[in-house]
Design an enzyme around this catalytic site. Structure first.
Site, PDB file in Angstrom:
ATOM      1  N   TYR A   1      53.233 -16.957   1.221  1.00  0.00           N
ATOM      2  CA  TYR A   1      52.442 -18.183   1.020  1.00  0.00           C
ATOM      3  C   TYR A   1      52.782 -19.243   2.073  1.00  0.00           C
ATOM      4  O   TYR A   1      52.095 -20.249   2.193  1.00  0.00           O
ATOM      5  CB  TYR A   1      52.670 -18.773  -0.389  1.00  0.00           C
ATOM      6  CG  TYR A   1      52.329 -17.870  -1.540  1.00  0.00           C
ATOM      7  CD1 TYR A   1      51.635 -16.667  -1.342  1.00  0.00           C
ATOM      8  CD2 TYR A   1      52.701 -18.184  -2.843  1.00  0.00           C
ATOM      9  CE1 TYR A   1      51.351 -15.825  -2.413  1.00  0.00           C
ATOM     10  CE2 TYR A   1      52.406 -17.349  -3.911  1.00  0.00           C
ATOM     11  CZ  TYR A   1      51.750 -16.169  -3.684  1.00  0.00           C
ATOM     12  OH  TYR A   1      51.468 -15.334  -4.742  1.00  0.00           O
TER      13      TYR A   1
ATOM     14  N   LYS B   1      59.097 -14.086  -3.700  1.00  0.00           N
ATOM     15  CA  LYS B   1      58.779 -12.648  -3.659  1.00  0.00           C
ATOM     16  C   LYS B   1      59.035 -12.061  -2.281  1.00  0.00           C
ATOM     17  O   LYS B   1      58.867 -12.764  -1.273  1.00  0.00           O
ATOM     18  CB  LYS B   1      57.293 -12.433  -4.006  1.00  0.00           C
ATOM     19  CG  LYS B   1      56.801 -13.253  -5.178  1.00  0.00           C
ATOM     20  CD  LYS B   1      55.358 -12.970  -5.554  1.00  0.00           C
ATOM     21  CE  LYS B   1      54.889 -13.965  -6.610  1.00  0.00           C
ATOM     22  NZ  LYS B   1      54.205 -15.142  -6.064  1.00  0.00           N
TER      23      LYS B   1
ATOM     24  N   ASP C   1      55.992 -20.874  -8.873  1.00  0.00           N
ATOM     25  CA  ASP C   1      55.829 -19.511  -8.343  1.00  0.00           C
ATOM     26  C   ASP C   1      55.354 -19.571  -6.894  1.00  0.00           C
ATOM     27  O   ASP C   1      54.226 -19.966  -6.621  1.00  0.00           O
ATOM     28  CB  ASP C   1      54.787 -18.755  -9.178  1.00  0.00           C
ATOM     29  CG  ASP C   1      54.590 -17.333  -8.677  1.00  0.00           C
ATOM     30  OD1 ASP C   1      55.362 -16.460  -9.098  1.00  0.00           O
ATOM     31  OD2 ASP C   1      53.695 -17.115  -7.833  1.00  0.00           O
TER      32      ASP C   1
ATOM     33  N   HIS D   1      56.463  -7.998  -4.169  1.00  0.00           N
ATOM     34  CA  HIS D   1      55.108  -8.560  -4.204  1.00  0.00           C
ATOM     35  C   HIS D   1      54.021  -7.510  -4.487  1.00  0.00           C
ATOM     36  O   HIS D   1      53.075  -7.782  -5.247  1.00  0.00           O
ATOM     37  CB  HIS D   1      54.828  -9.292  -2.888  1.00  0.00           C
ATOM     38  CG  HIS D   1      53.867 -10.421  -3.020  1.00  0.00           C
ATOM     39  ND1 HIS D   1      54.019 -11.624  -2.383  1.00  0.00           N
ATOM     40  CD2 HIS D   1      52.729 -10.530  -3.738  1.00  0.00           C
ATOM     41  CE1 HIS D   1      53.011 -12.428  -2.705  1.00  0.00           C
ATOM     42  NE2 HIS D   1      52.217 -11.779  -3.523  1.00  0.00           N
TER      43      HIS D   1
END
Ligand SMILES: NC(=O)C1=CN([C@@H]2O[C@H](COP(=O)(O)OP(=O)(O)OC[C@H]3O[C@@H](n4cnc5c(N)ncnc54)[C@H](OP(=O)(O)O)[C@@H]3O)[C@@H](O)[C@H]2O)C=CC1
Ligand SMILES: O=C1CO[C@H](CO)[C@@H](O)[C@@H]1O
Length: 274
Positions: free
Chosen positions: A48, A73, A43, A106
């Protein structure tokens, strides 16, 4: 490894590996360790900033693409129909993949009122075969109700903060009624107090397991999908070793009773960062 069957028939590992707060250059080693431990579901997210490092580990692993389950996402600043399609292409490029298994919104960021347009872009990606499944994160019941009323492809899951101190009982019931899985983020309370909880410690001692393993077991037995993160190889293995024991109904109840509606992250209606 256990799989769940999503509402579109796709199989997804019930236990995956999260990589928030893993730097791009650390992500390759962390994901490699996870793949070696047996995880097949990863994930990540554009925000990120480690999709490249994740993609490198996937490629180097030599594991057949069809045996992997990759989630990413669309971030808040990329919401809207055209922006989402562009953001998806960019994520795919960074990951070095030609499809992702699961693409998620998200945050709903309801104050910007774009999540329906964004979701319609996800539906296009799904109908074009560029993603195997679509879903959402951090959606409250009111956001899901609107989505289900205005869109055609139901989300396969809703990824939300969930751990023993934030059990999300009402949202879980709503999702179960609508055939939407709950996927627990920060399932280990971000390594915080829940891991030191006395009730959980006692249950862990009774099974000869760690508190992290007991918490992960609680999620699995709640029929949630779960994605713990660690950059520590021994913990990566520990968190994967949760299929050989079972909590009793009484132990499940004891953990459930620890709920105190305490969030680590933002409330979805208050997340307005773009
Ligand atoms: N959709 C969303 O809005 C969000 C999604 N997520 C996703 O969920 C994933 C998991 O959530 P996350 O917030 O990372 O938090 P987790 O609940 O997975 O906890 C991670 C923390 O716990 C520590 N830890 C992990 N395993 C153990 C263990 N066995 N014993 C003791 N400590 C342990 C880790 O330390 P160390 O790494 O040092 O070993 C790290 O500090 C994210 O990585 C991300 O993929 C997360 C937040 C929001
Ligand atoms: O997944 C998440 C972690 O990173 C983001 C911030 O950078 C969070 O907002 C989000 O919930």
């Amino acid at each position: 490894m256990e799989f769940v069957t999503l509402n579109n028939g796709l199989k997804m590992p019930q236990l995956g590996f999260g990589v928030w707060q893993v730097e791009d250059d650390q992500a390759t080693a962390a994901v490699t360790a996870a793949l070696e431990a047996g995880y097949r579901s990863i994930d990540t997210a554009m925000i990120y900033k480690n999709e490249k490092g994740v993609g490198k580990a996937l490629k180097e692993s030599g594991i057949p693409r069809e045996d992997l389950f990759i989630t990413t996402k669309v971030w808040n600043s990329d919401q809207g129909y055209d922006n989402t399609l562009r953001a998806f292409d960019e994520s795919l490029e960074r990951l070095g993949l030609d499809y992702v298994d699961l693409y998620l919104i998200h945050w709903p960021t309801p104050q910007f009122d774009q999540y329906i347009d964004t979701y319609k872009a996800l539906e296009k990606l799904y109908n074009d075969g560029r993603v195997k499944a679509i879903g959402v994160c951090n959606f409250e019941i009111e956001h899901l109700e609107r989505l289900l009323a205005e869109c055609d492809v139901p989300p396969v899951l809703n990824q939300v903060e969930c751990h023993p101190y934030l059990a999300q009982t009402e949202l879980k019931s709503y999702c179960a009624e609508h055939n939407i899985f709950v996927e627990a983020w920060s399932p280990l309370d971000q390594g915080g107090e829940a891991l030191q909880d006395e009730t959980i410690k006692k249950i862990a001692e009774a099974h000869g397991k760690t508190t992290a393993q007991v918490i992960l077991r609680w999620h699995l037995q709640n029929n949630s999908i779960v994605i713990p993160k660690s950059v520590t190889p021994s913990r990566i293995e520990e968190n994967f070793d949760v299929f050989g024991f079972e909590l009793t109904d009484d132990e499940m109840e004891q953990i459930h009773n620890l709920d105190r509606n305490r969030r680590k992250g933002a409330h979805p209606n208050e997340m307005n960062v773009r």
